[in-house]
Scaffold this active site. Structure first.
Site, PDB file in Angstrom:
ATOM      1  CE  LYS A 177      -1.962   2.556   3.160  1.00 24.67           C
ATOM      2  NZ  LYS A 177      -2.029   3.864   2.502  1.00 24.67           N
ATOM      3  CD  GLU A 252      14.487   1.984   7.665  1.00 21.98           C
ATOM      4  OE1 GLU A 252      15.003   3.043   8.077  1.00 21.98           O
ATOM      5  OE2 GLU A 252      15.059   0.894   7.723  1.00 21.98           O
ATOM      6  CB  CYS A 286      13.131  10.534   6.715  1.00 18.49           C
ATOM      7  SG  CYS A 286      13.929   9.496   5.491  1.00 18.49           S
ATOM      8  CD  GLU A 387       9.829  13.565  11.042  1.00 21.30           C
ATOM      9  OE1 GLU A 387       8.821  12.938  11.430  1.00 21.30           O
ATOM     10  OE2 GLU A 387      10.647  13.101  10.236  1.00 21.30           O
TER      11      GLU A 387
HETATM   12  P1  NDP Z   1       2.482   8.050   8.069  1.00 22.08           P
HETATM   13  O1  NDP Z   1       3.045   7.281   9.199  1.00 22.08           O
HETATM   14  O2  NDP Z   1       1.298   8.884   8.292  1.00 22.08           O
HETATM   15  O3  NDP Z   1       2.102   7.081   6.868  1.00 22.08           O
HETATM   16  C1  NDP Z   1       3.001   6.166   6.279  1.00 22.08           C
HETATM   17  C2  NDP Z   1       2.203   5.063   5.617  1.00 22.08           C
HETATM   18  O4  NDP Z   1       1.514   4.305   6.603  1.00 22.08           O
HETATM   19  C3  NDP Z   1       1.132   5.564   4.657  1.00 22.08           C
HETATM   20  O5  NDP Z   1       0.987   4.658   3.585  1.00 22.08           O
HETATM   21  C4  NDP Z   1      -0.095   5.560   5.541  1.00 22.08           C
HETATM   22  O6  NDP Z   1      -1.265   5.540   4.793  1.00 22.08           O
HETATM   23  C5  NDP Z   1       0.132   4.284   6.322  1.00 22.08           C
HETATM   24  N1  NDP Z   1      -0.585   4.154   7.571  1.00 22.08           N
HETATM   25  C6  NDP Z   1      -1.103   5.133   8.373  1.00 22.08           C
HETATM   26  N2  NDP Z   1      -1.724   4.579   9.452  1.00 22.08           N
HETATM   27  C7  NDP Z   1      -1.589   3.232   9.344  1.00 22.08           C
HETATM   28  C8  NDP Z   1      -2.016   2.104  10.133  1.00 22.08           C
HETATM   29  N3  NDP Z   1      -2.716   2.259  11.260  1.00 22.08           N
HETATM   30  N4  NDP Z   1      -1.711   0.868   9.714  1.00 22.08           N
HETATM   31  C9  NDP Z   1      -1.000   0.689   8.589  1.00 22.08           C
HETATM   32  N5  NDP Z   1      -0.596   1.695   7.781  1.00 22.08           N
HETATM   33  C10 NDP Z   1      -0.870   2.953   8.157  1.00 22.08           C
HETATM   34  O7  NDP Z   1       3.691   8.887   7.480  1.00 22.08           O
HETATM   35  P2  NDP Z   1       3.643   9.959   6.311  1.00 22.08           P
HETATM   36  O8  NDP Z   1       3.085   9.331   5.070  1.00 22.08           O
HETATM   37  O9  NDP Z   1       3.025  11.194   6.845  1.00 22.08           O
HETATM   38  O10 NDP Z   1       5.204  10.163   6.041  1.00 22.08           O
HETATM   39  C11 NDP Z   1       5.982  11.050   6.728  1.00 22.08           C
HETATM   40  C12 NDP Z   1       6.787  10.347   7.812  1.00 22.08           C
HETATM   41  O11 NDP Z   1       7.570   9.328   7.239  1.00 22.08           O
HETATM   42  C13 NDP Z   1       7.752  11.271   8.486  1.00 22.08           C
HETATM   43  O12 NDP Z   1       7.729  11.071   9.874  1.00 22.08           O
HETATM   44  C14 NDP Z   1       9.092  10.842   7.939  1.00 22.08           C
HETATM   45  O13 NDP Z   1      10.190  11.123   8.756  1.00 22.08           O
HETATM   46  C15 NDP Z   1       8.884   9.386   7.758  1.00 22.08           C
HETATM   47  N6  NDP Z   1       9.847   8.862   6.794  1.00 22.08           N
HETATM   48  C16 NDP Z   1      10.856   8.038   7.236  1.00 22.08           C
HETATM   49  C17 NDP Z   1      11.821   7.582   6.365  1.00 22.08           C
HETATM   50  C18 NDP Z   1      12.912   6.651   6.823  1.00 22.08           C
HETATM   51  O14 NDP Z   1      13.521   6.006   5.973  1.00 22.08           O
HETATM   52  N7  NDP Z   1      13.208   6.540   8.099  1.00 22.08           N
HETATM   53  C19 NDP Z   1      11.811   7.989   4.961  1.00 22.08           C
HETATM   54  C20 NDP Z   1      10.712   8.835   4.605  1.00 22.08           C
HETATM   55  C21 NDP Z   1       9.772   9.249   5.506  1.00 22.08           C
HETATM   56  P3  NDP Z   1      -2.004   6.921   4.357  1.00 22.08           P
HETATM   57  O15 NDP Z   1      -0.972   7.906   3.983  1.00 22.08           O
HETATM   58  O16 NDP Z   1      -2.800   6.475   3.214  1.00 22.08           O
HETATM   59  O17 NDP Z   1      -2.802   7.331   5.540  1.00 22.08           O
END
Ligand code: NDP
Length: 483
Positions: A177, A252, A286, A387
């Site tokens: 997803k 991550e 990130c 963040e």
């Molecule tokens: P989110 O945690 O909101 O979402 C990440 C993914 O998880 C999306 O596909 C989201 O779906 C999904 N998701 C949300 N809730 C659930 C759940 N309960 N169960 C399963 N899946 C779920 O992060 P963001 O998309 O807002 O991304 C930004 C964040 O990602 C920042 O904190 C950033 O630092 C981190 N990040 C970390 C990286 C790393 O390598 N360490 C690299 C890039 C980003 P949907 O969006 O459809 O709600």
């Protein structure tokens, strides 16, 4: 209104509407318009994707490494051949400058497939002769089965494929997803996979909300491993749901990375790279160095030069080739970033430049924000600890190596750190002590896909990249033979 672009689920090699015919609107960050619809997939859609993956697994897991490699490299070539189309889709969906999508996001997605297509043919396991016991041990590295891959919106195809490529290479089948905020390039990837001859059911992509579709993947009892990139709070929630089922987890998560600048660095190189490490992709990476610490003797000079350069960055429509800063990904995200600028003001942070929304002519409803530099007096304020994930950095001064090390490590995160110095001894001392999964010295975001990638503390659990990813997507089984 222009014709709605409809994203569909990719299950068993075919494109499907969601079973309950529920849809979510997809916004274009550059102008704020709804331009497409995305499936709001239910548990039943996830179940169908799981069934397809489960049926494909026996054959895919026994497919030769040469054949898997050939298909992965073919996907990579097709992505390269479709660079323009994918870059346009990514830029429109995410708001990032087209130049960045073309030079970084899509080429890297192609590299992910090529890299793991090659890596799987070199992946080996240990064997030990138990001397004096007439026995030999060898380790099999077997694919896990059906695995779940969940990715965020900031580097949509780049991070989606960073999970999918090693999972497929290792012989698994996937229910994946992408973020519902940026689904478009993951949708287009399905076509490419069919064209490359990836057998049906090996990769299944289900679109929808994290809290329902994503949750259904994590809760599925037979999806045995979850590779997740996203926010720390979501990662903690996923860990809680997955723990009672003993799923393998790779998380991550977020970062609040220090960029530490010593007076003995190569100044011009540092200055140019620091502009990039602060504001690339609107600061929504990130790995961005959002806390800048500068040695006292060059602080005033740095402040003047840095602010001058940041003011020159051009905020504009993502499709213009000269745009440096495009639109933020969504309205709620823009509001979140703005709220942090207000918090910083209340905490006596001094806005050295930026801080305001930008109105781009003809695209007045787009989510544009000036690149913002905030001078802070203490590292303990919220803007320096939490963040923000936008085009906002803090700068402050330090006097000694010990002081800056303490401040760098005094956050809950530990993803990456950047160090600017020409002292070898200091480099070694500080690299040893910085609490981070990745330390860059005199550079930023220089990636070699063979290296381990991930964070410590609240930045995650596990490592991606190179053989680390192939180890995550396989189970080790030791066989001991007495002869
Ligand atoms: P989110 O945690 O909101 O979402 C990440 C993914 O998880 C999306 O596909 C989201 O779906 C999904 N998701 C949300 N809730 C659930 C759940 N309960 N169960 C399963 N899946 C779920 O992060 P963001 O998309 O807002 O991304 C930004 C964040 O990602 C920042 O904190 C950033 O630092 C981190 N990040 C970390 C990286 C790393 O390598 N360490 C690299 C890039 C980003 P949907 O969006 O459809 O709600």
């Amino acid at each position: 209104m222009t014709k709605m672009e409809k994203v569909k689920n990719y299950i068993n090699g075919k494109f499907h509407n969601p079973l309950q015919d529920n849809w979510i609107e997809n916004y274009c960050p550059a102008n704020g318009d709804v331009y497409g619809l995305i499936p709001n997939s239910s548990k039943d859609d996830v179940e169908n994707a799981y069934i397809a993956a489960k049926s494909a697994f026996p054959t895919w897991s026994q497919t030769t490494l040469e054949e898997r490699s050939r298909i992965l490299i073919k996907i990579s070539e097709l992505l390269e051949a479709n660079l323009q189309r994918f870059a346009e889709a990514e830029s429109k969906d995410n708001g990032k400058p087209i130049s960045l999508a073309k030079s970084v996001d899509i080429p890297r997605a192609a590299s992910n497939f090529r890299f793991f297509g090659n890596a799987i043919t070199q992946f080996s396991s240990e064997s030990y002769e138990s001397v004096g016991k007439n026995a030999v041990n060898y380790t099999l590295r077997q694919p896990i089965g059906v695995v779940g891959c969940i990715s965020p919106w900031n580097l949509p195809l780049y991070l989606f494929t960073w999970k999918i490529a090693p999972a497929i290479a290792a012989g698994n089948c996937i229910v994946a997803k992408p973020s519902e905020v940026t689904p478009m390039t993951a949708f287009l990837l399905g076509e490419i996979c069919n064209e490359a001859g990836l057998p049906k059911g090996v990769l299944n992509i289900v679109h929808g909300l994290g809290t329902s579709t994503g949750q259904a993947i994590v809760e599925h009892p037979d999806i045995k491993a979850i590779s997740f990139t996203g926010g720390t709070a979501t990662g903690a929630h996923i860990a809680k749901v997955a723990a009672p089922m003993f799923k393998k987890l790779s998380l991550e998560l977020g970062g609040k990375n220090p960029n530490i600048i010593f007076a003995d660095c190569d100044y011009d190189d540092m200055l140019n790279t620091t502009v990039r490490s602060s504001f690339a992709n609107q600061g929504q990476i990130c790995l961005c160095g959002s806390r800048i610490f500068v040695e006292a003797s060059i602080y005033d000079k740095f402040k003047t030069d840095f602010v001058k350069k940041v003011k020159q960055l051009k905020v504009g429509h993502p499709s213009n080739n000269d745009t440096n800063i495009g639109a933020l990904v969504s309205k709620p995200h823009l509001e979140k970033v703005m709220s942090y600028i207000n918090i910083a003001k209340k905490e006596n942070g001094k806005i050295l430049c930026g801080g305001n929304k930008v109105t781009v002519k003809g695209f007045e409803n787009g989510y544009y924000l000036e690149p913002t530099v905030i001078e802070v007096q203490t590292d303990e304020c919220r803007i320096n600890q939490e963040e923000v994930f936008g085009p906002v950095v803090t700068i402050m001064t330090f006097n000694t190596e010990e002081d800056v090390l303490k401040m760098a490590n005094k956050v809950k995160y530990g993803l990456s750190a950047t160090l600017w110095t020409n002292s070898l001894k200091r480099t070694m001392r500080m690299s040893n002590q910085l609490q981070a999964g990745i330390v860059w010295v005199n550079t930023w975001m220089m990636r070699d896909l063979r290296t381990p990638f991930g964070g410590v503390k609240a930045s995650g659990v596990g490592r991606e990249g190179g053989f680390e990813a192939l180890r995550f997507f396989t189970e080790a089984k030791n066989v001991c033979i007495k002869y």
